[in-house]
Scaffold this active site. Structure first.
Site, PDB file in Angstrom:
ATOM      1  N   GLY A   1       3.944  10.241  -4.246  1.00 28.14           N
ATOM      2  CA  GLY A   1       3.025   9.341  -4.940  1.00 28.14           C
ATOM      3  C   GLY A   1       1.577   9.656  -4.608  1.00 28.14           C
ATOM      4  O   GLY A   1       1.291  10.495  -3.766  1.00 28.14           O
ATOM      5  N   SER A   2       0.705   8.922  -5.282  1.00 29.01           N
ATOM      6  CA  SER A   2      -0.720   9.251  -5.147  1.00 29.01           C
ATOM      7  C   SER A   2      -1.357   8.626  -3.918  1.00 29.01           C
ATOM      8  O   SER A   2      -2.539   8.829  -3.673  1.00 29.01           O
ATOM      9  CB  SER A   2      -1.460   8.778  -6.399  1.00 29.01           C
ATOM     10  OG  SER A   2      -1.377   7.368  -6.457  1.00 29.01           O
ATOM     11  N   CYS A   3      -0.583   7.863  -3.136  1.00 27.78           N
ATOM     12  CA  CYS A   3      -1.232   7.146  -2.018  1.00 27.78           C
ATOM     13  C   CYS A   3      -0.744   7.517  -0.629  1.00 27.78           C
ATOM     14  O   CYS A   3      -1.539   7.958   0.208  1.00 27.78           O
ATOM     15  CB  CYS A   3      -1.074   5.655  -2.230  1.00 27.78           C
ATOM     16  SG  CYS A   3      -1.825   5.135  -3.767  1.00 27.78           S
ATOM     17  N   LEU A   4       0.557   7.328  -0.351  1.00 24.21           N
ATOM     18  CA  LEU A   4       1.010   7.531   1.037  1.00 24.21           C
ATOM     19  C   LEU A   4       0.689   8.939   1.560  1.00 24.21           C
ATOM     20  O   LEU A   4       0.094   9.071   2.635  1.00 24.21           O
ATOM     21  CB  LEU A   4       2.510   7.229   1.204  1.00 24.21           C
ATOM     22  CG  LEU A   4       2.996   5.806   0.933  1.00 24.21           C
ATOM     23  CD1 LEU A   4       4.404   5.590   1.489  1.00 24.21           C
ATOM     24  CD2 LEU A   4       2.076   4.756   1.502  1.00 24.21           C
TER      25      LEU A   4
ATOM     26  N   ASP B   1      -3.172   9.242   1.997  1.00 23.38           N
ATOM     27  CA  ASP B   1      -3.735   8.399   3.050  1.00 23.38           C
ATOM     28  C   ASP B   1      -3.315   8.888   4.435  1.00 23.38           C
ATOM     29  O   ASP B   1      -4.081   8.797   5.394  1.00 23.38           O
ATOM     30  CB  ASP B   1      -3.322   6.937   2.845  1.00 23.38           C
ATOM     31  CG  ASP B   1      -4.021   6.332   1.626  1.00 23.38           C
ATOM     32  OD1 ASP B   1      -4.892   7.017   1.047  1.00 23.38           O
ATOM     33  OD2 ASP B   1      -3.704   5.194   1.248  1.00 23.38           O
TER      34      ASP B   1
END
Ligand code: UGA
Length: 435
Positions: free
Chosen positions: A265-268, A271
């Site tokens: 995904g684009s976050c985990l 980040d």
């Protein structure tokens, strides 16, 4: 009261749609004209459950969608929700947020309004104080805290539940100074979310909370994935029973213990890399975070090893990948583990066919004619020598012996344990189940 939202991705568009649907005078702003035109007609540019319905309700309530920044002149609250994507070195790319801050600053210079600017974009600790605030003050020739409010307001919504999460967040975090603007913002959020705890802290802590949240979730996933790999080597051990049982302990909690091919995904992933990068920059060796990342990156090797062993090599083998979206109920393939797996298999010269209920178009943008795309499960399995289930789409649960009839060799690798306990006439491997 008027509210502007700058950046109409998952976070911004969900917020704009929810606020407008609740009757707030809302303006959604994005630099992408084409995107604005589509959204203004009630068509989001990505799939997200409940979004279209909420957006249409918002548009009926006069939600304005525009690429005109100057509209923020009349607003009381300005939310910044632009992306902070990953740079090649793992750090975050701040150009979009810097551009937005410059434009907002220039408009602030020419307005008599004293708005509150809320930064929702994920930024590393110190960004607000050292980068955003100076840009705003320089371009507006005004003082934060006196002439306008500036608040860090991280977002915790998940794709696929973004409307529900926007309506009912588990927490509201407000980072900044104790000013009249903070009081006004607190009162706005207590009316919007009467049951949600509001945490007031400083900018740096608010910025760090977001990374703490996502890195803890990633840690839970890598933890269960490591246990899953151990279970696979204990005859008949079952990682789901283990997750279910430890999840009953209130100190652990049952969510985010679903073992699989790794988090995407684009976050985990982004980040985690940004936090690792930041920790090193402040002199902390991120031993645990590095291990979480390493486990995640190695997870697909587990899958490749099984195929290599069973098919005696990968080159020219016909392999079907079921699910390319990074999780079910989305068409988003950004940083999807499935895409990473396909890239690895292509390097090993496999012939890949894919099926995904929603993400085929986005997958085509990555692989063009290098792989085959089918729009049915049986079509994707025809003459295949191995199928790998990567994303747990509900419709995969209906697959039975009839569906796999057309396979040339019935080798099934189930990364999500969709078929555990079902009678499937195939050589069956489920991640996290001991053979
Ligand atoms: C994540 C966080 O969950 C949100 O709280 C956060 O706001 C968001 O990032 C963000 O920073 O914007 P999201 O990227 O939508 O949300 O996706 P998740 O639901 O967290 O899933 C991430 C990945 O982990 C997926 O590939 C999913 O398949 C995987 N996962 C998740 C597992 O493998 N096992 C689990 O138990 C849970």
């Amino acid at each position: 009261m008027k509210i502007a939202i700058i950046g109409l991705g998952f976070v911004g568009l969900s917020l704009a749609a929810v606020l407008a649907s609740k009757g707030y005078k809302t303006i959604g702003i994005d630099i992408d004209k084409k995107k604005c035109t589509s959204i203004a007609k009630g068509n989001p540019t990505f799939f997200e459950p409940e979004l279209e319905k909420t957006l249409k309700k918002g548009l009926k309530n006069n939600l304005i969608i525009s690429n005109e920044f100057s509209l923020i002149k009349e607003c009381d609250f300005v939310f910044v929700t632009v992306g902070t994507p990953q740079r090649a070195d793992g750090a975050i790319e701040l150009s979009m947020i810097k551009n937005s801050a410059t434009k907002i600053g220039k408009i602030l210079h020419n307005t008599r309004k004293n708005p509150v600017i809320l930064i929702k974009s994920t930024v590393i600790p110190g960004t607000m104080k050292n980068i955003i605030l100076p840009i705003l003050e320089k371009n507006s020739k005004k003082k934060a805290g006196k002439d306008f409010g500036l608040i860090s307001n991280p977002e915790f919504l998940q794709e696929t539940t973004s409307i529900k999460d926007t309506k009912f967040p588990h927490a509201v975090v407000l980072g900044g100074y104790d000013t009249k603007y903070m009081k006004k913002t607190k009162s706005f959020f207590s009316k919007l979310h009467p049951k949600t705890p509001i945490v007031i802290t400083n900018h740096q802590t608010a910025e760090m909370v977001k990374y703490a949240n996502n890195s803890f979730l990633a840690t839970k996933i890598s933890f269960i994935n490591q246990l899953s790999n151990i279970c696979q080597n204990i005859p008949e051990a079952n990682v789901d029973d283990i997750a279910k049982t430890i999840g009953l302990d209130p100190r652990i909690g049952k969510l985010f213990l679903n073992a699989g091919p790794g988090y995407g995904g684009s976050c985990l992933p982004k980040d985690m890399k940004a936090l690792i990068n930041f920790a090193s920059s402040v002199g902390v060796k991120p031993i645990l975070l590095n291990a979480v990342e390493e486990i995640n990156q190695k997870q697909i090797q587990q899958i490749i090893k099984i195929i290599e062993k069973k098919l005696k090599g990968i080159s020219s083998k016909k392999i079907t990948v079921m699910g390319t979206a990074f999780k079910p109920d989305t068409d988003d393939v950004r940083d999807s583990i499935s895409i990473e797996l396909i890239k690895n298999l292509l390097k090993m010269k496999a012939k890949i066919t894919i099926y995904d209920p929603r993400a085929i178009e986005n997958t085509k943008k990555i692989f063009t004619n290098k792989i085959s795309y089918k729009n049915s499960i049986s079509g994707a399995l025809e003459k295949s020598q191995c199928v790998i289930f990567m994303t747990h789409w509900k419709e995969f649960e209906k697959i039975n012996n009839k569906s796999i009839k057309g396979m040339k060799r019935k080798l099934v690798i189930d990364c999500r344990r969709i078929f555990v306990g079902k009678k499937i006439n195939a050589e069956y491997y489920a991640l996290g189940i001991g053979k």
